[in-house]
Every structure is written in C-alpha cells, then in structure tokens.
Scaffold this active site. Structure first.
Site, PDB file in Angstrom:
ATOM      1  CG  ASN A 225      -1.882   1.151   1.491  1.00 60.92           C
ATOM      2  OD1 ASN A 225      -1.731   2.155   0.760  1.00 60.92           O
ATOM      3  ND2 ASN A 225      -2.340   1.434   2.718  1.00 60.92           N
ATOM      4  CD1 TRP A 226       3.544   0.744  -2.726  1.00 59.51           C
ATOM      5  CD2 TRP A 226       3.667   1.966  -4.553  1.00 59.51           C
ATOM      6  NE1 TRP A 226       4.254   0.051  -3.592  1.00 59.51           N
ATOM      7  CE2 TRP A 226       4.223   0.951  -4.892  1.00 59.51           C
ATOM      8  CE3 TRP A 226       3.742   2.951  -5.799  1.00 59.51           C
ATOM      9  CZ2 TRP A 226       4.913   0.248  -5.858  1.00 59.51           C
ATOM     10  CZ3 TRP A 226       4.329   2.375  -6.843  1.00 59.51           C
ATOM     11  CH2 TRP A 226       4.933   1.259  -7.031  1.00 59.51           C
ATOM     12  CE  LYS A 227      -0.049   3.359   4.698  1.00 62.62           C
ATOM     13  NZ  LYS A 227      -0.098   3.676   6.219  1.00 62.62           N
TER      14      LYS A 227
ATOM     15  CG  HIS B 272      -5.896   1.537   4.858  1.00 64.82           C
ATOM     16  ND1 HIS B 272      -5.510   2.682   5.815  1.00 64.82           N
ATOM     17  CD2 HIS B 272      -4.811   0.747   5.014  1.00 64.82           C
ATOM     18  CE1 HIS B 272      -4.377   2.304   6.237  1.00 64.82           C
ATOM     19  NE2 HIS B 272      -3.930   1.247   5.613  1.00 64.82           N
TER      20      HIS B 272
ATOM     21  CD  GLU C  33      -3.142   5.262   6.816  1.00 68.75           C
ATOM     22  OE1 GLU C  33      -3.015   5.385   5.610  1.00 68.75           O
ATOM     23  OE2 GLU C  33      -2.146   4.913   7.820  1.00 68.75           O
TER      24      GLU C  33
ATOM     25  CD  GLU D 193      -3.685  -2.896   7.471  1.00 70.34           C
ATOM     26  OE1 GLU D 193      -2.463  -3.186   6.872  1.00 70.34           O
ATOM     27  OE2 GLU D 193      -4.393  -1.786   7.116  1.00 70.34           O
TER      28      GLU D 193
ATOM     29  N   GLY E 245       2.014   2.192  10.749  1.00 67.41           N
ATOM     30  CA  GLY E 245       2.951   3.050  10.619  1.00 67.41           C
ATOM     31  C   GLY E 245       3.770   3.431  11.931  1.00 67.41           C
TER      32      GLY E 245
ATOM     33  CB  SER F 106       4.928  -1.776  11.989  1.00 67.55           C
ATOM     34  OG  SER F 106       4.347  -0.344  12.147  1.00 67.55           O
TER      35      SER F 106
ATOM     36  N   GLY G  80       2.567  -1.494   4.151  1.00 63.35           N
ATOM     37  CA  GLY G  80       2.733   0.214   3.952  1.00 63.35           C
ATOM     38  C   GLY G  80       4.065   0.643   3.737  1.00 63.35           C
ATOM     39  N   GLY G  81       4.819   1.194   4.802  1.00 68.64           N
ATOM     40  CA  GLY G  81       6.001   1.751   4.818  1.00 68.64           C
ATOM     41  C   GLY G  81       7.194   1.077   3.927  1.00 68.64           C
TER      42      GLY G  81
HETATM   43  C1  PEP Z   1      -1.144   0.084   6.040  1.00 62.56           C
HETATM   44  O1  PEP Z   1      -1.169   1.246   5.978  1.00 62.56           O
HETATM   45  O2  PEP Z   1      -1.822  -0.757   5.484  1.00 62.56           O
HETATM   46  C2  PEP Z   1       0.216  -0.743   6.860  1.00 62.56           C
HETATM   47  C3  PEP Z   1       0.359  -1.680   7.187  1.00 62.56           C
HETATM   48  O3  PEP Z   1       1.412   0.665   7.037  1.00 62.56           O
HETATM   49  P1  PEP Z   1       2.635   0.081   7.771  1.00 62.56           P
HETATM   50  O4  PEP Z   1       3.220  -1.285   6.955  1.00 62.56           O
HETATM   51  O5  PEP Z   1       3.513   1.434   7.332  1.00 62.56           O
HETATM   52  O6  PEP Z   1       2.223  -0.104   9.106  1.00 62.56           O
END
Ligand code: PEP
Length: 248
Positions: A8-10, A93, A95, A160, A166, A205, A226-227
């Site tokens: 997920n490049w957000k 998601h 967010e 999640e 994040g 994470s 994500g990251g």
């Molecule tokens: C996400 O936003 O779906 C996610 C899991 O982010 P991160 O890996 O950065 O925690």
C-alpha cells in the site's frame, strides 16, 4: 493457496519514482512462491500497470466510490481503476475509516461496486488502541466483518490493528494468532464453508525483520505492507519470507 504480499503505497510516489519502484519489484519478483500486488496512488496506476505489464505482479487502487459514475467531485470509480490497469482495490483502510469517516455500510457498498467492475477487494478491519485496552478487539473486528463484507463475499480481508499501522509497533505473534483464529472462525460463522477460503492478510509495521515470524502464524494468508513497500528491496525481502501453496 499462496500467501499474498500487497504493498500500500498510500499518498507517496509521483509517476517517475513509481515507475522505478515498480520496475524494481518486477526485477525481483520472478520465481517467488507468493503472489504480489502493489497499490499506488490513483495518478500512478497507469504508469505502474505499464511497468508491470506481462509480469506476475498485480496492480490495485487504494479506494473507490460506491457509484459507477456521476456528480462526485474528486472521487474515482471502480471502473476507472480498472480502466487505468488495476485488478484489485483496498477498501476500508483505517486511514479512510478515521480520516474520511467511512462506515461499514459505505465500505460494503464500495465492495459491491468493486466486484461489479471486476476488481478483487481487500477489506481492512482492525481495532484502535483504546478498543484493545478496553478488551473490545474481537467484538469490534467481528462487527466490522459483519458490516463491511457483503454476502456472498469473494475477496480478501486484511486484519490491521490500527495502533500498529505506521508506528513501528507490531502485534505479538500470540496476538496475531488469537486475532486471525478469531477472524477465521467468524468468517466461517458468517459465510459458512465459503468463509474458510477467504484469505486473511496481516498488516501493521510488517518489515523484513519481522515478516517471517508474522507470516508463519496460522491463518495468516499474507501481508498488507505500508512503509516497507516503498523500497523494492524491503518489499521483496518480505515476499521471500512468504509461503507458497500452503499459505492460508
Ligand atoms: C498499512 O497502511 O496498511 C500498513 C500496514 O502500514 P505500515 O506497514 O506502514 O504499518
């Protein structure tokens, strides 16, 4: 079923760097046991889809509108995602639930729109830190599953925990085992036999250092990253830790 590793490049990546990142993922994707998916921002979907054309790596969006078209300024329909080269879409998601007030009911409508347009939906669920402290994590996730997933549901669920997204904090293997077993049971309860085949991704994470242990937990069908999906090397290292045919 192989595990699915989804990035997920957000709201990161202009088209130039997005194309380069996609090319990097493509270069390391051959021969991996898992399935791979990257979800760039809307504006980079076409670029990324071109960079990944003919490869094993799929492309997805990060949201869509529940309606097919109309007066919805700033929104993007599932058919538009498809037209740009996506075959998947992340929905609900945290967010979007938090920053855009998305409800389970709206997410369910989006899932129906996505499926109608030929996209495979990934529906995110997960409790906040306050809800976990209050011991409400299973109750919250059970309600999110009941409210956000249409019946029948032909898609993927991503668990999640919001407090792990994040933040660098990850759920312990024991937390993951408890929650994924609960979700598997809940899917069986709500969807019968078909619920057993629904993949349950884990997210929050996940990175190369913890991927192998999280992905080895029972009922973890892959990862939503994500990251760590913003660097091809890290994303591919997670993918190499994933399982093949026995990954559900
Ligand atoms: C996400 O936003 O779906 C996610 C899991 O982010 P991160 O890996 O950065 O925690």
């Amino acid at each position: 079923m192989p595990q699915l590793i989804a990035g997920n490049w957000k709201m990161h990546m202009l088209r130039g760097p997005a194309g380069e990142l996609a090319a990097g993922v493509r270069a390391g994707a051959r021969g991996l046991a898992c399935e791979l998916l990257v979800c760039p921002p809307f504006t980079a979907i076409e670029t990324v889809a071109r960079a990944l054309g003919g490869s094993e790596v799929a492309v997805g969006g990060q949201d869509c509108h529940p309606k097919g078209q109309g007066a919805h300024t700033g929104d993007v329909s599932a058919a538009m995602l498809r037209d740009a080269g996506a075959s998947w879409v992340i929905l609900g998601h945290s967010e979007r639930r938090q920053n855009h007030g998305e409800t389970d009911e709206l997410i369910r409508e989006k899932v129906l729109a996505a499926v109608d347009a030929g996209l495979m939906p990934i529906v995110c669920v997960g409790e906040t830190e306050d809800q976990r402290v209050a011991g409400q994590e299973t109750e919250v996730v059970g309600w999110q599953i009941a409210g956000s997933l249409p019946k029948p549901f032909a898609g993927v669920v991503a668990y999640e925990p919001v407090w792990a997204i994040g933040t660098g904090r990850t759920a312990t293997e024991q937390d993951v085992a408890i929650m994924h077993a609960f979700i598997r049971e809940e899917l069986g309860r709500q969807f019968g036999e078909a619920g057993q085949g629904i993949r349950i991704l884990h997210g929050g994470s996940m990175r190369p250092a913890n991927a192998a242990s999280l992905l080895a937990v029972r009922h973890v069908g892959g990862g939503l990253i994500g990251g760590a999906s913003l660097k091809a090397d890290d994303f591919l290292a997670i993918a190499r830790a994933a399982r093949g045919a026995d990954g559900v």
